[in-house]
Design a protein around this motif. Structure first.
Motif, short mmCIF file in Angstrom:
data_model
loop_
_atom_site.label_atom_id
_atom_site.label_comp_id
_atom_site.label_asym_id
_atom_site.label_seq_id
_atom_site.Cartn_x
_atom_site.Cartn_y
_atom_site.Cartn_z
N PHE A 119 -9.88 -55.51 32.33
CA PHE A 119 -9.99 -54.10 31.92
C PHE A 119 -9.05 -53.78 30.77
N CYS A 120 -8.44 -54.80 30.15
CA CYS A 120 -7.37 -54.54 29.17
C CYS A 120 -7.75 -55.02 27.77
N GLY A 161 3.56 -52.23 26.38
CA GLY A 161 2.70 -52.40 25.21
C GLY A 161 1.93 -53.70 25.33
N GLY A 163 1.18 -57.56 25.69
CA GLY A 163 1.83 -58.76 26.18
C GLY A 163 2.38 -58.66 27.59
N GLU A 164 2.65 -59.83 28.15
CA GLU A 164 3.23 -59.91 29.50
C GLU A 164 4.71 -60.26 29.35
N PRO A 165 5.59 -59.26 29.57
CA PRO A 165 7.02 -59.51 29.32
C PRO A 165 7.60 -60.67 30.13
N SER A 195 7.20 -53.96 32.95
CA SER A 195 5.94 -53.92 33.68
C SER A 195 5.33 -55.31 33.67
N SER A 196 4.97 -55.81 34.85
CA SER A 196 4.44 -57.17 34.91
C SER A 196 3.20 -57.24 35.78
N HIS A 219 -3.46 -53.04 40.86
CA HIS A 219 -4.88 -52.78 40.58
C HIS A 219 -5.86 -53.13 41.70
N GLU A 261 1.32 -49.99 39.61
CA GLU A 261 0.31 -49.39 38.74
C GLU A 261 -1.07 -49.80 39.24
N PRO A 293 -5.91 -43.52 35.10
CA PRO A 293 -7.34 -43.43 34.78
C PRO A 293 -7.65 -44.49 33.71
N PHE A 294 -8.69 -45.26 33.93
CA PHE A 294 -9.06 -46.32 32.98
C PHE A 294 -9.33 -45.73 31.59
#
Ligand code: SAH
Ligand code: SF4
Length: 357
Positions: A119-120, A161, A163-165, A195-196, A219, A261, A293-294
């Motif tokens: 979904f990203c 933002g 990427g996966e930190p 956020s991961s 999710h 999230e 919300p998506f």
């Protein structure tokens, strides 16, 4: 000639080592950090409390280098989005979200993302490379420099933002060090959030290494569904992820909680049953849920859940005693909302090609 050291790459500890090697006292680190991060002075000649000799040496061996800004867009709701050039045809995005009592900067940690959540938008771009400490740090400096004129500044930073930190640990930890450092940004640990999507071994290391806040992109509350939405779940299933969350919650000296999230996808993960499963999973945990919300983007077939469905979902969580809020969508008109950050990524994974065919 040796390449110049970009000082934006160094946290206080690394700066101490840098100055020690030059035969300088360690308080030089603090002086330098104050010039850069508080006074926004980037010209060594103007750093007058450093000796002339040291200034000359710094000019020879060091630099304070920023990436170039491609564009800056203002959304109607005050959100600002910068597109920043990271070389070789790669652009990343940074978003400032003003609120009454604070200003949150959403920063990128990688050019694209290899984890391909379905979904990203970033996931659809594929992956090129990790950003350096300097490239991440520069996003915060750029925002503060631009915001100064309007009397605003960055008060909170979220690694939400591109990427996966947790797949770019060293750089992300260095940046956290600087964000928390009183000589640099001096933010409190509650105002910096990683956020991961659940890179379990990295989360366990992070728990001990940096005392910042944690958001987990959950999710789905069952492995079947999460495998589909967040493919890294196949490697680190929910049980392991929850174990890592407990490590985080028990680490450190102060009380901690985790923000979970949950993107609301119509007919996919938004039923009453899904809400019950989520409540069961998070029961007895120091957790808060953030329903997102998506936000749609061109390549995606998903749809956002209706307001009514989101409310019903939220009420089920409330009734089970779980703190829940729904994230307001911001910056949509300049494609700056969660999950809409696409940047420009020269994909090395070839995933984006496969998807287009
Ligand atoms: N890779 C990290 C951080 C970046 S994504 C992570 O996944 O946590 C930041 C948040 O935006 C995550 O919770 C992510 O799941 C969410 N997101 C991604 N795409 C979205 C979309 N299209 N609509 C709404 N939220 C989205
Ligand atoms: Fe990567 Fe996060 Fe997007 Fe998943 S949601 S593809 S982990 S940026």
């Amino acid at each position: 000639m040796k390449e110049k050291q970009n000082l934006l790459n160094l946290n206080q500890k690394a700066l101490d080592a840098f100055f020690k090697e030059l035969g300088e006292k360690s308080f030089r680190s603090k002086q330098l950090m104050k010039w850069i991060y508080k006074d926004h002075v980037f010209d060594f000649d103007k750093m007058l409390n450093l000796s002339k000799n040291l200034r000359e040496t710094l000019k020879d061996i060091a630099c304070i280098d920023f990436p170039t800004i491609v564009s800056k867009n203002h959304a109607l709701d005050g959100v600002v989005k910068w597109i920043i050039d990271m070389g070789n045809e790669n652009n990343i995005e940074t978003v400032y979200i003003p609120e009454k009592d604070r200003g949150t900067l959403c920063i990128s940690s990688q050019v694209g993302c290899a984890l391909a959540c379905t979904f990203c938008s970033t996931g659809y771009q594929g992956f090129n490379r990790n950003l350096s400490t300097a490239e991440i740090m520069a996003q915060v400096l750029i925002a503060n420099l631009h915001l100064k004129a309007s009397g605003r500044h960055v008060s909170n930073v979220v690694f939400m933002g591109m990427g996966e930190p947790m797949l770019n640990e060293e750089a992300v930890y260095n940046v956290c060090d600087l964000l928390l450092d009183d000589w640099a940004f001096g933010l409190s640990r509650r105002k910096v959030t990683i956020s991961s999507s659940g890179v379990v071994p990295a989360l366990e290391r992070m728990s001990e290494r940096v005392p910042v806040s944690l958001a987990i992109s959950l999710h789905a509350a069952t492995d079947d569904l999460r495998d589909e939405l967040v493919p890294i779940n196949k490697k680190y299933p929910i049980k392991e992820l929850m174990r890592a969350c407990k490590v985080y919650l028990n680490a450190g000296t102060q009380e901690r909680h985790i923000l979970f999230e949950y993107v609301m996808l119509k007919g996919v993960n938004d039923s009453a049953n899904h809400a019950q499963q989520l409540a069961r999973l998070l029961k007895n945990m120091s957790a808060k849920v953030n329903l997102i919300p998506f936000n749609s983007f061109a390549e995606s077939d998903y749809q956002v859940s209706s307001v009514k469905t989101i409310e019903a979902f939220q009420n089920i969580l409330f009734s089970q005693g779980i703190r829940t809020m729904t994230r307001r969508t911001r910056g949509e008109d300049v494609d700056a909302a969660c999950g809409q950050l696409a940047g420009k990524v020269l994909d090395k994974t070839k995933r984006s090609d496969a998807r287009r065919n």
